[in-house]
Design an enzyme around this catalytic site. Sequence first.
Site, mmCIF file in Angstrom:
data_model
loop_
_atom_site.group_PDB
_atom_site.id
_atom_site.type_symbol
_atom_site.label_atom_id
_atom_site.label_comp_id
_atom_site.label_asym_id
_atom_site.label_seq_id
_atom_site.Cartn_x
_atom_site.Cartn_y
_atom_site.Cartn_z
ATOM 1 N N ALA A 97 -14.347 33.524 -84.035
ATOM 2 C CA ALA A 97 -14.196 33.800 -85.468
ATOM 3 C C ALA A 97 -14.150 35.296 -85.764
ATOM 4 C CB ALA A 97 -15.319 33.137 -86.247
ATOM 5 N N THR A 98 -14.911 36.085 -85.027
ATOM 6 C CA THR A 98 -14.913 37.521 -85.290
ATOM 7 C C THR A 98 -13.506 38.097 -85.126
ATOM 8 O OG1 THR A 98 -17.202 37.707 -84.553
ATOM 9 C CG2 THR A 98 -15.910 39.743 -84.593
ATOM 10 N N ASN A 115 -23.803 31.362 -93.630
ATOM 11 C CA ASN A 115 -24.475 31.109 -92.368
ATOM 12 C C ASN A 115 -25.996 31.236 -92.445
ATOM 13 O OD1 ASN A 115 -23.026 33.788 -92.610
ATOM 14 N ND2 ASN A 115 -24.648 34.305 -91.158
ATOM 15 N N GLN A 161 -18.792 28.218 -90.451
ATOM 16 C CA GLN A 161 -19.966 27.342 -90.572
ATOM 17 C C GLN A 161 -19.627 25.961 -91.109
ATOM 18 O OE1 GLN A 161 -22.999 27.550 -89.462
ATOM 19 N NE2 GLN A 161 -22.930 29.659 -88.747
ATOM 20 N N SER A 202 -14.479 28.822 -85.257
ATOM 21 C CA SER A 202 -15.004 29.168 -83.951
ATOM 22 C C SER A 202 -15.439 27.917 -83.195
ATOM 23 C CB SER A 202 -16.210 30.101 -84.135
ATOM 24 O OG SER A 202 -16.724 30.460 -82.878
ATOM 25 N N HIS A 219 -17.591 27.591 -80.640
ATOM 26 C CA HIS A 219 -18.993 27.433 -80.202
ATOM 27 C C HIS A 219 -19.951 27.048 -81.328
ATOM 28 C CE1 HIS A 219 -21.158 31.204 -81.458
ATOM 29 N NE2 HIS A 219 -19.945 31.702 -81.522
ATOM 30 N N THR A 231 -3.029 36.527 -71.902
ATOM 31 C CA THR A 231 -2.989 35.191 -71.302
ATOM 32 C C THR A 231 -3.992 34.274 -71.980
ATOM 33 O OG1 THR A 231 -2.303 36.127 -69.206
ATOM 34 C CG2 THR A 231 -3.303 33.932 -69.126
ATOM 35 N N CYS A 250 -28.595 36.747 -88.072
ATOM 36 C CA CYS A 250 -27.157 36.971 -87.925
ATOM 37 C C CYS A 250 -26.803 38.435 -87.928
ATOM 38 C CB CYS A 250 -26.406 36.276 -89.044
ATOM 39 S SG CYS A 250 -26.778 34.547 -89.072
HETATM 40 C C1 PLP Z 1 -20.868 32.715 -86.048
HETATM 41 C C2 PLP Z 1 -20.107 33.215 -87.222
HETATM 42 C C3 PLP Z 1 -19.083 34.168 -87.073
HETATM 43 C C4 PLP Z 1 -18.744 34.782 -85.737
HETATM 44 O O1 PLP Z 1 -18.166 33.842 -84.897
HETATM 45 P P1 PLP Z 1 -17.858 34.172 -83.341
HETATM 46 O O2 PLP Z 1 -16.963 33.065 -82.918
HETATM 47 O O3 PLP Z 1 -19.187 34.129 -82.665
HETATM 48 O O4 PLP Z 1 -17.198 35.489 -83.286
HETATM 49 C C5 PLP Z 1 -18.399 34.555 -88.191
HETATM 50 N N1 PLP Z 1 -18.688 34.053 -89.411
HETATM 51 C C6 PLP Z 1 -19.660 33.133 -89.591
HETATM 52 C C7 PLP Z 1 -19.923 32.602 -90.952
HETATM 53 C C8 PLP Z 1 -20.405 32.692 -88.506
HETATM 54 O O5 PLP Z 1 -21.379 31.811 -88.698
#
Ligand code: PLP
Length: 385
Positions: A81-82, A161, A189, A209, A211, A250, A336
């Site tokens: 997500a970042t 979050n 989230q 994201s 994970h 890649t 966070c």
């Molecule tokens: C965890 C999170 C991110 C970052 O996600 P990553 O995949 O770890 O870079 C960004 N925004 C929110 C709201 C999150 O909870």
Amino acid sequence: MNDAPLASLTLPVYLDYCATTPVDPRVREKMMPYFGTVFGNASSRDHSCGWDAREAVEEARSAVAELIGASAPQIVFTSGATESVNLAIKGMAAAGRKRGNHIITTAVEHHAVLEVCRYLETVGCDVTYLPVDSCGKLDLEVLRQALRPETVLVAVMHANNETGVIFPVGEAASIVREHGALFFTDATQSVGKIPVSFTDTNIGFAALSAHKLYGPKGAGALYIRSESLRKSIVPLIHGGGQETGLRSGTLNVPAIVGFGEACRIAKNELEEDAKRCRVLRDHLEKELHRCFSSLKINGGESLRLPQVCNCSIPGISARDLIRKMGTIAVATASACSGGLSGTSHVLKAMGCDQSVIDGAIRLCAGKYTRREEIDYTIERIRNSV
Ligand SMILES: *Cc1c(COP(=O)(O)O)cnc(C)c1O
């Protein structure tokens, strides 16, 4: 009696599913061949090793799209997500430069969004940080009034979050598009925790994201509504032209395959999981309230994710409490920040007293959370206080 739940519990009890989630065993299983027999480069067009990898990536793209009511061509794979946030906000700020330099966001975004905005301020952008009320809610009238002719982009997260508070991003996006600006939402989230659909919305971009929804770390996606938006965005990473030139490098095939499988499972199971988590979360809050009448549920009056409880016992420091609890993996509300400031910018923006901010812990249930774990947690909190 007190030891009874201990016997059947694996410690530590994990209640930090907002920070990350374990990989679902079915996801891990699905990923395994892509570390071994199916190791090809998804960009290799001349042999079946490449084709097999490509096919797996495209299957995953469809699964991700389906979870959010999108179509496969609207999905760009990233490292998380970042990166998606960086690609969307920096990419659109650069593309919109001729039209204007004004960006609107909220004071309670994840640091991924806030720090990108702060960076853009240093290179000539003007950023408005919208306030929220004491319940963590965003007033759409305030958003409407913040829009200017030179506003190019508005970034509002879908679910917070720290508190789990859900923002009306569909409505916000309509206001913004009517004004002629683009709308981005950080949906990291919400996706996988509640049903999310971008079908027929005015949301231009969304970050997600793997994970956070039982997929592997290091995979994410950016949803882009239209072909023309896709073409206008300026990439962060130049190179071999993967992901239609938006994200060279890649492809991380095993992680992407895992992301797809996690989305496929979420599509089928998230509503059941959410219902179960809501029961557990409500039980937790009710019992904590019974023990501590001064307990404050931060964001508790707002529409929230059913998995999240952000609460404070005034006068009790969250850091001390968590240390005492020991065998429970929970976070202070400011977790966070990656240990940056040590104070929650979200609760601060909600106007919470310092004692509420210092006392805030975030407990986040997930699909593996069991009732006994919640009962054990309540017991630990009671003993520790
Ligand atoms: C965890 C999170 C991110 C970052 O996600 P990553 O995949 O770890 O870079 C960004 N925004 C929110 C709201 C999150 O909870």
